[in-house]
Design an enzyme around this catalytic site. Structure first.
Site, mmCIF file in Angstrom:
data_model
loop_
_atom_site.group_PDB
_atom_site.id
_atom_site.type_symbol
_atom_site.label_atom_id
_atom_site.label_comp_id
_atom_site.label_asym_id
_atom_site.label_seq_id
_atom_site.Cartn_x
_atom_site.Cartn_y
_atom_site.Cartn_z
ATOM 1 N N LYS A 188 40.435 35.690 45.666
ATOM 2 C CA LYS A 188 41.128 35.822 47.212
ATOM 3 C C LYS A 188 40.888 37.445 47.747
ATOM 4 O O LYS A 188 40.278 37.599 48.743
ATOM 5 C CB LYS A 188 42.537 35.526 47.219
ATOM 6 C CG LYS A 188 42.924 34.198 47.205
ATOM 7 C CD LYS A 188 44.412 33.818 47.675
ATOM 8 C CE LYS A 188 45.362 34.962 47.100
ATOM 9 N NZ LYS A 188 45.765 34.685 45.594
ATOM 10 N N ARG A 214 52.277 30.942 51.431
ATOM 11 C CA ARG A 214 52.364 30.422 50.161
ATOM 12 C C ARG A 214 53.064 29.302 50.000
ATOM 13 O O ARG A 214 53.173 28.666 49.172
ATOM 14 C CB ARG A 214 52.642 31.476 49.370
ATOM 15 C CG ARG A 214 51.613 32.132 48.569
ATOM 16 C CD ARG A 214 52.091 33.174 47.628
ATOM 17 N NE ARG A 214 51.533 33.840 46.480
ATOM 18 C CZ ARG A 214 50.688 34.738 46.296
ATOM 19 N NH1 ARG A 214 50.593 35.710 47.406
ATOM 20 N NH2 ARG A 214 50.252 35.005 45.310
ATOM 21 N N ARG A 255 41.553 41.735 33.747
ATOM 22 C CA ARG A 255 41.863 42.586 34.861
ATOM 23 C C ARG A 255 42.580 43.960 34.432
ATOM 24 O O ARG A 255 43.491 43.457 33.587
ATOM 25 C CB ARG A 255 42.596 41.702 35.824
ATOM 26 C CG ARG A 255 42.126 41.316 36.866
ATOM 27 C CD ARG A 255 43.126 40.803 38.130
ATOM 28 N NE ARG A 255 42.201 39.943 38.992
ATOM 29 C CZ ARG A 255 42.896 39.187 40.038
ATOM 30 N NH1 ARG A 255 44.328 39.157 40.021
ATOM 31 N NH2 ARG A 255 42.298 38.482 40.669
ATOM 32 N N ARG A 287 48.508 44.516 35.089
ATOM 33 C CA ARG A 287 49.623 44.244 35.991
ATOM 34 C C ARG A 287 50.650 43.318 35.328
ATOM 35 O O ARG A 287 50.074 42.250 34.703
ATOM 36 C CB ARG A 287 48.883 43.659 37.245
ATOM 37 C CG ARG A 287 49.597 44.168 38.558
ATOM 38 C CD ARG A 287 48.763 43.716 39.636
ATOM 39 N NE ARG A 287 49.033 42.424 39.961
ATOM 40 C CZ ARG A 287 48.389 41.428 40.878
ATOM 41 N NH1 ARG A 287 47.348 42.201 41.519
ATOM 42 N NH2 ARG A 287 48.838 40.138 41.154
ATOM 43 N N ARG A 332 52.861 31.609 37.955
ATOM 44 C CA ARG A 332 52.226 31.748 39.557
ATOM 45 C C ARG A 332 51.249 30.603 39.494
ATOM 46 O O ARG A 332 51.302 30.104 40.628
ATOM 47 C CB ARG A 332 51.338 32.953 39.307
ATOM 48 C CG ARG A 332 52.185 34.211 39.283
ATOM 49 C CD ARG A 332 51.250 35.803 38.971
ATOM 50 N NE ARG A 332 50.555 35.793 40.041
ATOM 51 C CZ ARG A 332 49.342 36.671 39.831
ATOM 52 N NH1 ARG A 332 49.123 37.160 38.667
ATOM 53 N NH2 ARG A 332 48.516 36.924 40.831
HETATM 54 P P1 AMP Z 1 49.184 38.662 44.791
HETATM 55 O O1 AMP Z 1 48.646 39.887 44.749
HETATM 56 O O2 AMP Z 1 48.672 37.914 46.089
HETATM 57 O O3 AMP Z 1 48.993 37.760 43.693
HETATM 58 O O4 AMP Z 1 50.869 38.419 44.717
HETATM 59 C C1 AMP Z 1 51.606 39.283 43.862
HETATM 60 C C2 AMP Z 1 53.063 38.688 44.015
HETATM 61 O O5 AMP Z 1 53.653 39.284 45.057
HETATM 62 C C3 AMP Z 1 53.305 37.092 44.012
HETATM 63 O O6 AMP Z 1 53.323 36.702 42.662
HETATM 64 C C4 AMP Z 1 54.772 37.133 44.398
HETATM 65 O O7 AMP Z 1 55.542 37.570 43.836
HETATM 66 C C5 AMP Z 1 54.693 38.293 45.686
HETATM 67 N N1 AMP Z 1 54.042 37.604 46.814
HETATM 68 C C6 AMP Z 1 52.894 37.701 47.619
HETATM 69 N N2 AMP Z 1 52.526 37.056 48.658
HETATM 70 C C7 AMP Z 1 53.941 36.286 48.788
HETATM 71 C C8 AMP Z 1 54.343 35.336 49.742
HETATM 72 N N3 AMP Z 1 53.665 35.019 50.508
HETATM 73 N N4 AMP Z 1 55.757 34.767 49.564
HETATM 74 C C9 AMP Z 1 56.325 35.269 48.469
HETATM 75 N N5 AMP Z 1 56.071 36.061 47.459
HETATM 76 C C10 AMP Z 1 54.800 36.546 47.708
#
Ligand code: AMP
Length: 257
Positions: free
Chosen positions: A30, A105, A150, A183, A194
């Protein structure tokens, strides 16, 4: 290092702004695709995860709790997500449209998006004309490989992959020489959480958008340049935009040293 750069599109200034939401499981590409598309369309790439990670930087108790939730792979509360997102989308660079990476999400967040941001008067009233959802389809086995390689810079957060995008010096950031780390939420237990949340909470949004918005299904197993090419071609068709420079999408993908 090979980098793919798109020539920016010349978007009709009269055209109503468009929100593009990019979907896919963790490790599904993404971030990479959102950032390429953002350069091409000259609109901001808004990664909610990055915004939340910056927000969680300092050591106040609330922010430490937030970091804990994210490290475990849990979703953070909607109030905070909306707060962070609303602050970002109120900036002037979002007026011509934006690319959302990581939002919505959940079906509830999809509803909040439709009833909030997408109700701004400069958007079309037809959901199909103002919201394009891109779904990157990727299998579980591919995700495991992508996430386990990663790495992230402990200081500037630049991202790397041990196989597909290695740093020049093993274990060190190309930009500031700081140590590369994993990370927290890319560790196995958090990744499984996730993935489960993605299937349960995020995937149902796609059926909703297939009915109500414009949904673009893309094979996310292809090399990233091919994926980008496919998306750009489809978006060009949808927006009927012209491109500064070469006319076809293939010639927009250039190799830069
Ligand atoms: P990402 O970088 O998109 O993988 O997001 C990392 C983390 O941020 C996720 O695992 C969630 O803990 C939090 N997060 C990101 N986007 C959202 C969202 N739309 N709603 C709630 N938590 C989010």
């Amino acid at each position: 290092m090979q980098r793919q750069i798109f020539r920016p599109a010349k978007v009709d200034e009269q055209q109503a702004p468009l929100v593009i939401a990019v979907f896919g499981p963790p490790g599904g590409g993404k971030g990479t695709q959102s950032s390429m598309l953002a350069k091409f369309l000259r609109v901001p790439h808004i990664s909610i995860g990055s915004l939340l990670r910056s927000y969680a930087q300092d050591k106040s108790e609330v922010r430490l709790r937030l970091r804990g939730m994210m490290a475990l792979g849990n979703l953070v509360p909607d109030t905070l997500v909306l707060d962070v997102l609303a602050t970002r989308v109120s900036e002037p660079d979002c007026a011509r449209g934006l690319i959302l990476d990581g939002f919505p999400r959940t079906l509830r967040q999809a509803d909040l998006l439709e009833r909030g941001l997408l109700q701004f008067p400069f958007y079309s009233t037809n959901l199909r004309e103002k919201l394009v959802a891109i779904h990157l389809r990727v299998q579980g086995s591919t995700i495991a490989g992508r996430l386990s390689g990663r790495r992230i810079c402990s200081r500037c957060s630049a991202t790397y992959h041990l196989e597909t995008q290695p740093p020049r010096v093993h274990g060190e950031c190309d930009f500031d020489g700081s140590a590369l780390t994993i990370r927290e939420d890319n560790r196995k237990a958090a990744v499984l959480k996730r993935l489960r949340l993605y299937e349960q909470q995020t995937a149902p949004i796609l059926s909703h958008y297939a009915e109500k918005a414009s949904l673009l299904e893309v094979d996310g197993e292809q090399p990233r340049e091919n994926i980008a090419q496919e998306i750009v071609t489809a978006i060009q068709g949808m927006l009927r935009i012209s491109v500064a420079g070469p006319k076809n999408a293939q010639s927009m993908v250039e190799n830069h040293p």
